[in-house]
Design a protein around this motif. Structure first.
Motif, PDB file in Angstrom:
ATOM      1  N   SER A 127       0.826  -1.202   0.000  1.00 14.80           N
ATOM      2  CA  SER A 127       0.000   0.000   0.000  1.00 14.80           C
ATOM      3  C   SER A 127       0.867   1.260   0.000  1.00 14.80           C
ATOM      4  O   SER A 127       2.063   1.219   0.310  1.00 14.80           O
ATOM      5  N   MET A 128       0.237   2.390  -0.323  1.00 16.74           N
ATOM      6  CA  MET A 128       0.963   3.653  -0.342  1.00 16.74           C
ATOM      7  C   MET A 128       1.404   4.070   1.051  1.00 16.74           C
ATOM      8  O   MET A 128       2.344   4.850   1.215  1.00 16.74           O
ATOM      9  N   GLY A 129       0.766   3.526   2.098  1.00 18.57           N
ATOM     10  CA  GLY A 129       1.133   3.883   3.460  1.00 18.57           C
ATOM     11  C   GLY A 129       2.358   3.167   3.980  1.00 18.57           C
ATOM     12  O   GLY A 129       2.809   3.439   5.099  1.00 18.57           O
ATOM     13  N   VAL A 130       2.935   2.269   3.186  1.00 10.94           N
ATOM     14  CA  VAL A 130       4.107   1.498   3.608  1.00 10.94           C
ATOM     15  C   VAL A 130       5.347   2.385   3.660  1.00 10.94           C
ATOM     16  O   VAL A 130       5.531   3.279   2.829  1.00 10.94           O
ATOM     17  N   LYS A 131       6.210   2.101   4.641  1.00  6.46           N
ATOM     18  CA  LYS A 131       7.509   2.763   4.739  1.00  6.46           C
ATOM     19  C   LYS A 131       8.572   1.687   4.610  1.00  6.46           C
ATOM     20  O   LYS A 131       8.822   0.910   5.540  1.00  6.46           O
ATOM     21  N   LEU A 132       9.200   1.616   3.439  1.00  7.02           N
ATOM     22  CA  LEU A 132      10.234   0.613   3.212  1.00  7.02           C
ATOM     23  C   LEU A 132      11.525   1.017   3.921  1.00  7.02           C
ATOM     24  O   LEU A 132      11.842   2.214   4.003  1.00  7.02           O
ATOM     25  N   PRO A 133      12.292   0.049   4.426  1.00  5.54           N
ATOM     26  CA  PRO A 133      13.514   0.379   5.177  1.00  5.54           C
ATOM     27  C   PRO A 133      14.494   1.243   4.393  1.00  5.54           C
ATOM     28  O   PRO A 133      15.126   2.140   4.951  1.00  5.54           O
ATOM     29  N   GLY A 134      14.622   0.984   3.104  1.00  2.00           N
ATOM     30  CA  GLY A 134      15.584   1.730   2.307  1.00  2.00           C
ATOM     31  C   GLY A 134      15.024   3.004   1.699  1.00  2.00           C
ATOM     32  O   GLY A 134      15.621   4.082   1.810  1.00  2.00           O
ATOM     33  N   LEU A 135      13.870   2.910   1.058  1.00  7.44           N
ATOM     34  CA  LEU A 135      13.292   4.047   0.345  1.00  7.44           C
ATOM     35  C   LEU A 135      12.510   4.984   1.246  1.00  7.44           C
ATOM     36  O   LEU A 135      12.298   6.141   0.907  1.00  7.44           O
ATOM     37  N   GLY A 136      12.046   4.480   2.373  1.00 11.82           N
ATOM     38  CA  GLY A 136      11.236   5.302   3.255  1.00 11.82           C
ATOM     39  C   GLY A 136       9.768   5.279   2.871  1.00 11.82           C
ATOM     40  O   GLY A 136       9.300   4.368   2.185  1.00 11.82           O
ATOM     41  N   ALA A 137       9.037   6.302   3.277  1.00 16.05           N
ATOM     42  CA  ALA A 137       7.598   6.377   3.025  1.00 16.05           C
ATOM     43  C   ALA A 137       7.330   6.456   1.529  1.00 16.05           C
ATOM     44  O   ALA A 137       7.910   7.298   0.826  1.00 16.05           O
ATOM     45  N   LEU A 138       6.447   5.588   1.048  1.00 12.21           N
ATOM     46  CA  LEU A 138       6.226   5.518  -0.394  1.00 12.21           C
ATOM     47  C   LEU A 138       5.528   6.761  -0.942  1.00 12.21           C
ATOM     48  O   LEU A 138       5.784   7.166  -2.083  1.00 12.21           O
ATOM     49  N   GLY A 139       4.651   7.371  -0.147  1.00 11.35           N
ATOM     50  CA  GLY A 139       4.022   8.597  -0.613  1.00 11.35           C
ATOM     51  C   GLY A 139       5.059   9.648  -0.983  1.00 11.35           C
ATOM     52  O   GLY A 139       4.982  10.290  -2.034  1.00 11.35           O
ATOM     53  N   ALA A 140       6.061   9.803  -0.133  1.00 13.80           N
ATOM     54  CA  ALA A 140       7.136  10.764  -0.394  1.00 13.80           C
ATOM     55  C   ALA A 140       8.019  10.299  -1.547  1.00 13.80           C
ATOM     56  O   ALA A 140       8.489  11.113  -2.353  1.00 13.80           O
TER      57      ALA A 140
END
Length: 255
Positions: free
Chosen positions: A131-144
């Motif tokens: 989902s767009m609300g996910v914060k991946l460890p490397g990329l960070g928040a997907l929305g941003a």
């Protein structure tokens, strides 16, 4: 007219078609940002199932979604309009549109996604969970993560017509129209007419029916006020909410 839709959390299975061809997806300006999310998501899910489940916000019962993400490059791909399911897409009923309306859908519907950024309903993708609300460890928040690429791609995709933004807030965070484009962007809120309260679950169904009605009618409003008139002509009860471009659609029965 360009219609911006949220994806569905639940998705149909990938099927047995040919695998994903990233270069074939619409909006090629998003290719680099897509590759970054795809690479990290596959690596995360293949390396540590428990961590991946935590990052993706999945319950124990959805553990299988992690394994599904490890196969994104090799799983069969289907048109996004078949992958996305749920209340809005059931009401939209892409598969039952006539040929002319399906052609309009292919050119005017854009589904936002935490993994792909945005795809057209004809783009072939595998089933996934991100989902767009996910914060991946490397990329960070997907929305941003998506904002930079979207800022350069979306104005061209929007063209000169109306933008009907039906996304939820999480997906709206990836791109917000600005300037002249914002002035011809419309949003829709669905209210229960007797109480004037926002409906929740059935909000999605009503929005799906609205999009279907516009596609079937071949409506091409160029501004929010024209959209309001088009919807009234199609039998909807519409009020202007007082905010620029914001429309309220009133429903008597919540269904």
């Amino acid at each position: 007219m360009l219609v911006l839709l949220p994806p569905s959390e639940g998705k149909a299975s990938s099927g047995r078609g040919a695998p994903l061809k990233p270069e074939s997806l619409s909006l090629p300006g998003l290719a680099q940002a897509r590759a970054a999310v795809l690479d990290e998501l596959v690596e995360l899910c293949a390396a540590d199932e428990e961590k991946a489940r935590e990052v993706l916000g999945l319950s124990e019962g959805l553990r299988g979604e992690v394994a599904k993400n490890t196969e994104l490059r090799t799983a069969g791909a289907r048109p996004a309009g078949e992958i996305y399911t749920g209340v809005l897409y059931d009401a939209l009923g892409l598969a039952t549109l006539d040929a002319a309306a399906r052609k309009r859908a292919a050119g005017s519907l854009l589904v936002f996604s935490g993994l792909w950024g945005a795809v057209r309903v004809t783009d072939r993708i595998p089933s996934y969970r991100c989902s767009m609300g996910v914060k991946l460890p490397g990329l960070g928040a997907l929305g941003a993560h998506w904002r930079g690429a979207m800022a350069s791609v979306m104005p061209e995709a929007a063209g000169e017509g109306l933008v009907l933004d039906l996304r939820s807030s999480a997906y709206a965070s990836a791109w917000k129209p600005k300037g002249e484009l914002a002035a011809r962007t419309a949003t829709v809120r669905v209210l229960h007419a007797p109480t004037r309260k926002v409906v929740s679950h059935f909000n999605k169904a009503t929005k799906g029916r609205i999009v279907r009605s516009l596609l079937e009618a071949g409506a091409a409003p160029g501004a929010p006020a024209e959209l309001a008139e088009a919807l009234r002509d199609l039998g909807y009860v519409v009020e202007e909410s007082g905010k620029p471009g914001a429309l309220d659609v009133l429903v008597d029965e919540i269904h």
